[in-house]
Design an enzyme around this catalytic site. Structure first.
Site, PDB file in Angstrom:
ATOM      1  N   LYS A   1       0.818  -1.210   0.000  1.00 44.57           N
ATOM      2  CA  LYS A   1       0.000   0.000   0.000  1.00 44.57           C
ATOM      3  C   LYS A   1       0.860   1.272   0.000  1.00 44.57           C
ATOM      4  CE  LYS A   1      -4.196  -2.186   1.071  1.00 44.57           C
ATOM      5  NZ  LYS A   1      -3.735  -3.544   1.168  1.00 44.57           N
TER       6      LYS A   1
HETATM    7  C1  LIG Z   1      -4.336  -4.651   0.443  1.00 44.09           C
HETATM    8  C2  LIG Z   1      -3.512  -5.894   0.311  1.00 44.09           C
HETATM    9  C3  LIG Z   1      -3.796  -6.871  -0.691  1.00 44.09           C
HETATM   10  C4  LIG Z   1      -4.971  -6.758  -1.631  1.00 44.09           C
HETATM   11  O1  LIG Z   1      -4.789  -5.755  -2.614  1.00 44.09           O
HETATM   12  P1  LIG Z   1      -6.060  -5.221  -3.447  1.00 44.09           P
HETATM   13  O2  LIG Z   1      -5.539  -4.071  -4.238  1.00 44.09           O
HETATM   14  O3  LIG Z   1      -7.081  -4.817  -2.432  1.00 44.09           O
HETATM   15  O4  LIG Z   1      -6.531  -6.347  -4.315  1.00 44.09           O
HETATM   16  C5  LIG Z   1      -2.953  -7.970  -0.770  1.00 44.09           C
HETATM   17  N1  LIG Z   1      -1.914  -8.137   0.085  1.00 44.09           N
HETATM   18  C6  LIG Z   1      -1.623  -7.229   1.048  1.00 44.09           C
HETATM   19  C7  LIG Z   1      -0.479  -7.494   1.974  1.00 44.09           C
HETATM   20  C8  LIG Z   1      -2.397  -6.080   1.196  1.00 44.09           C
HETATM   21  O5  LIG Z   1      -2.098  -5.190   2.173  1.00 44.09           O
END
Ligand SMILES: *Cc1c(COP(=O)(O)O)cnc(C)c1O
Length: 498
Positions: free
Chosen positions: A113
């Site tokens: 993120k």
């Molecule tokens: C948010 C997240 C995901 C999922 O990503 P999306 O864009 O919501 O599909 C996968 N792995 C981790 C570690 C995350 O923090």
């Protein structure tokens, strides 16, 4: 370039308006009215460049109302030297002779993120200046863990912004809780709530849509905006790293410009994999987009059968950031695949909210099958995959392990040897307990979080990122816990308005 809404084609806004608003008033998501295309020559021109320079060139195709100087300021601030633990920002690691792991967790909070949430505050403040002049932007976040910390870290001490994060008191890991409770910055606030993630989410939504609250903020020259992945400003930074990964494969001699690659993405809200779809639509030769889910496999079923059905059991898994039954960003994909049919999207999204289920038409399904492959795996298979991959030299976190397992199954089924990029979304130390159990047979339930971290270091000799290891020494700044009904009072208190 303009942006419109998935639920109303008459909407026409600039990228700055789309980013400042977050979500369209009709409840739809903002999408570009045309997807810019890039040529083979454009890709050649990116190959010798740094991540920052690649990002400037790609973002300028989408943020056409930003000046070159504004884009440069945003990108250089977000990815400047020292913020990410690799000078490549999102480096590729070898998995096997055909596949590479794209490490998206090199940022300040060790989850993917950061790739978007380091840039979003810059995009948002520039967008706000263009559209709402000198208002203070107030970011409210409900989080089940990773988003809250990444948003806090991105917005900390950003002028003219304030950020407040609510998390369920018993619904985040000890590491995630500590990451948030020790957050630094003068414009941040963190509060636990007595309730689960849905309570936090509903509470935030209620505050967002309360007219009286909006008026009170306006009187004080403030406005709300959103930092979750429905905001276009979170999606556009993610397109960059798929194009950049393709350039790195060329640079490493693994492919020639024009060759195909596959992409595997561990998926929750469908944001990350949607960014790979945009890269493909722009002209990056992506053969298959492979969508990996945990036991909450609503997307696996949908991408194979065309029926989206959220009426199913919800599982709490060892890959909690993918424990999602409504993948919001799917709406954007469907809008593009139906030829910008806003009426169809309104119909399907209406059915999703009233009945929890909708089915797409045959043409849309056949396009989905052409573009995507999908698979899922449970916690046991996730742990086995961590154990096996560790033996061959790479320590995976639980989310990335889901992607690796689904990739292995895909290769078994199809024999496809196309060069593949597997998105790695978190550092393994963020989920130490599950990772440790997968690589070590000793009893560990009696160990606390940091003892588990130390045991994982001893067992694997993998370095623990200092920002996680050092949390133990950091001062806890936020200990408040409130009832759901008190959330609004906490917001007013933080904003110092009555
Ligand atoms: C948010 C997240 C995901 C999922 O990503 P999306 O864009 O919501 O599909 C996968 N792995 C981790 C570690 C995350 O923090």
């Amino acid at each position: 370039m303009f942006y419109t809404s998935t639920r109303d084609n008459s909407v026409k806004v600039s990228s700055a308006e789309a980013i400042a608003q977050g979500i369209s008033k009709d409840g739809g998501l903002f999408i570009p009215t045309e997807i810019p295309s890039i040529s083979k020559d454009f890709i050649d021109s990116l190959v010798p460049l740094s991540y920052i320079e690649r990002a400037k060139k790609v973002l300028s195709l989408y943020l056409t109302d930003f000046t070159a100087d504004e884009i440069a300021m945003c990108v250089e601030g977000a990815y400047k030297a020292g913020k990410f633990s690799s000078e490549k920002v999102a480096p590729l690691a070898d998995y096997n002779e055909n596949a590479s792991i794209l490490e998206l967790w090199r940022g300040p909070t060790c989850a993917f993120k950061d790739m978007a949430l380091q840039l979003l505050p810059y995009l948002l403040t520039v967008s706000a200046k263009k559209t709402v002049a000198d208002k203070t932007i107030v970011i409210l976040v409900a989080t089940s863990g990773d988003t809250g910390k990444a948003a806090l870290e991105g917005f900390k001490d950003v002028p003219q912004t304030k950020i407040m994060v609510f998390y369920p008191n018993d619904g985040v890991s000890p590491m995630q809780k500590l990451q948030m409770a020790t957050q630094e910055g003068e414009n941040v606030c963190v509060c636990a709530i007595n309730g689960n993630f849905d309570d936090a989410q509903n509470g935030v939504k209620a505050i967002f849509t309360d007219k009286a609250v909006a008026e009170k903020l306006a009187e004080n020259n403030m406005m709300f905006s959103s930092a979750n992945s429905i905001n276009w400003g979170r999606l556009v930074p993610q397109i960059v790293y798929y194009i950049s990964a393709y350039c790195d494969l060329i640079e490493q001699g693994k492919i020639k410009n024009g060759d195909e690659m596959n992409v595997v993405v561990p998926t929750g809200n469908f944001g990350n994999i949607l960014a790979a779809y945009y890269a493909k639509m722009m002209g990056v030769p992506v053969k298959k987009l492979i969508c990996a889910s945990n036991s909450n496999n609503v997307l696996t079923d949908f991408l194979k059968k065309g029926e989206y059905d959220r009426n199913r059991k919800f599982y709490t898994t060892t890959s909690p950031s993918m424990d999602i039954l409504i993948s919001s960003n799917l709406e954007r994909l469907l809008y593009h695949l139906t030829g910008n049919n806003d009426a169809t999207i309104r119909d399907w999204m209406g059915k999703l909210s009233s009945d929890g289920v909708y089915t797409v038409d045959a043409d849309t399904l056949s396009q989905i099958k052409e573009l995507f492959d999908a698979g899922c795996c449970d916690d046991k298979e996730t742990a086995e995959t961590i154990g096996e991959t560790y033996k061959s030299g790479y320590l995976l976190d639980t989310h990335t392990a889901v992607a690796v397992k689904v990739y292995e199954e895909y290769v078994k089924e199809t024999g496809d040897k196309t060069v593949t990029v597997i998105a790695s979304t978190a550092n393994p130390y963020k989920f130490s307990s599950s990772v440790l159990k997968a690589v070590c047979d000793d009893e560990i339930d009696n160990l606390d979080e940091f003892e588990q971290v130390n045991k994982l270091i001893e067992t694997t000799e993998e370095p623990c990122p200092p920002q996680l290891a050092n949390l133990k020494e950091k001062q806890v700044r936020f200990t408040s816990c409130c009832e759901k009904a008190e959330m609004i009072d906490m917001v007013y208190k933080m904003l110092e308005i009555e």
